[in-house]
Design an enzyme around this catalytic site. Sequence first.
Site, PDB file in Angstrom:
ATOM      1  CE1 TYR B 144      42.092  35.683  49.751  1.00  0.00           C
ATOM      2  CE2 TYR B 144      42.961  37.609  48.645  1.00  0.00           C
ATOM      3  CZ  TYR B 144      42.948  36.250  48.829  1.00  0.00           C
ATOM      4  OH  TYR B 144      43.800  35.452  48.089  1.00  0.00           O
ATOM      5  CE  LYS B 174      40.343  33.142  47.153  1.00  0.00           C
ATOM      6  NZ  LYS B 174      41.446  33.479  46.272  1.00  0.00           N
TER       7      LYS B 174
END
Lengths: 303, 303
Positions: B144, B174
């Site tokens: 992330y 992400k």
Amino acid sequence: MAVSTKSDRITGILAPVLTPFDRKLASDSKRFVAFCRVLRQLDIGLAPFGTTSEGNSLEAGEKLALLDALAADGTDMGRVMPGTGTCSIIETARLSAHAVKLGCGGVLMLPPFYYKGVSDDGLFRAFSEVIQRVGSKALRVYLYHFPRQSQVPLSLALIERLLKAYPGTVAGIKDSSGELANMQAMIKAFPGFDVFTGTEAVMLDVLKAGGAGCISANANVNGAAMVELFRNWREPGAAGLQEALTAFRVATQDFPLIAALKALVARASGDQTWRLTRPPLLDLSLEAEDQLVKRLDKAGFKV
Amino acid sequence: MAVSTKSDRITGILAPVLTPFDRKLASDSKRFVAFCRVLRQLDIGLAPFGTTSEGNSLEAGEKLALLDALAADGTDMGRVMPGTGTCSIIETARLSAHAVKLGCGGVLMLPPFYYKGVSDDGLFRAFSEVIQRVGSKALRVYLYHFPRQSQVPLSLALIERLLKAYPGTVAGIKDSSGELANMQAMIKAFPGFDVFTGTEAVMLDVLKAGGAGCISANANVNGAAMVELFRNWREPGAAGLQEALTAFRVATQDFPLIAALKALVARASGDQTWRLTRPPLLDLSLEAEDQLVKRLDKAGFKV
């Protein structure tokens, strides 16, 4: 006494206690308690689970267990100020309530630090919720202002508002901004609000301005000298004591501080597992340790 | 299917699921599960405990309980990618292991984010420790990258190193930097590494470049339109679908996003407790809600 009782408040020198890990990187309550004993014998108060303690690298259960171990060892918990501020107000309230239950003299509270650019209203609401959830007059909150690390600064306006809403509960602050002017401004603006400098480099100035003491990483290895200055800051030799503190700090400042302090404790204790840090930190390399020792030696400190 | 099975990997649209609180600000598993059902019926995957979920405002026990509730509801856990990255590798490993045990298709992992300016070596060590502690071939880690919020960016060099050390386990990322060039660079550099954009504003471009999908806050309220683009991005109408997604995003971007999304869910569901956020966030003011609704209305979105 360096950590003295002034209207029941913690003052003096506190160490953000280094957290010993074992070879599997589990926190080691036995060595933690033993190290805390050494610090207490030097009249250094305990601020476990601070930045230097890798406090945010511990999960809540570990903090509760370490604090329990400290209480079980017969520690004077009135001289203990654990770090309880996390990203979650629920976790912060749980840790703070436990600290109160164990009789801790205070808790050192970071604001929730994941979200950036939050408003004073949001921060006020965060501290409020925690204080109300703990719901104890025995709670004493020391705010933890460390803008470089948390990226969530605590403004004077916020502090003023908290003091008005929770007098007696909001007791003071650890200011790790390094900005003497900010500490002086808080001391001047908020009588009875105990300001601890997060760096010993400005300790004499902060004490002269009316500050409560110092909570600094280096207290883990150079705390006795800090206690000396705290006891004698009004004496003629105070400037010299300050100079020596600053010289020690300058000698360590080019190294990753937490790993460096752990290496120094390992060296002093002969227990090499003290060198271990948790990721994302890295243990000090042996080369860096050599340099650190040389630097300290050159500055007149034998380690 | 928008959330389809491609060599057993999650792709498509996922919502960082908003976390409903009750009036005491406790997380409410019943409403959480009900909201997740609605999302799943729209073929939107679930990424609970992300930034938009106020994931870091929850304590570990709450995350475990919410995930258990989701599993107990019969959710296809292969389409669930909970956020498990915390400041503590111990807590991150615990949450990730639980996610694996429940059959989650992946975990979305922030780096430890308290310490700033940490090295790639330190971050590599952090992810390594977690992966080794979980110790399961079923673990799929989605990194992330959210430099603005975490202040701990993940470099391409770090990703390359992780992919070499843990092929199959390190599955994707992400990217919430909003930087299309960074996403394109990762897609190009790391075949088989699934890149999800954290903003739908560049979704079409990311899909064209070979990206895996989109995990965006707005999927909580505008996810069906995102699914529509994911299903049809090769079709002639794709540019129009992208324009509409961007228009929705532009209409919401001047408001505190999490509070705004919660207000929209409250409005749609008639359940005003959906408006509640945990500090340090603030609930959306009613004035701001009016403005938001007007802005969306003007942009052609009825809410």
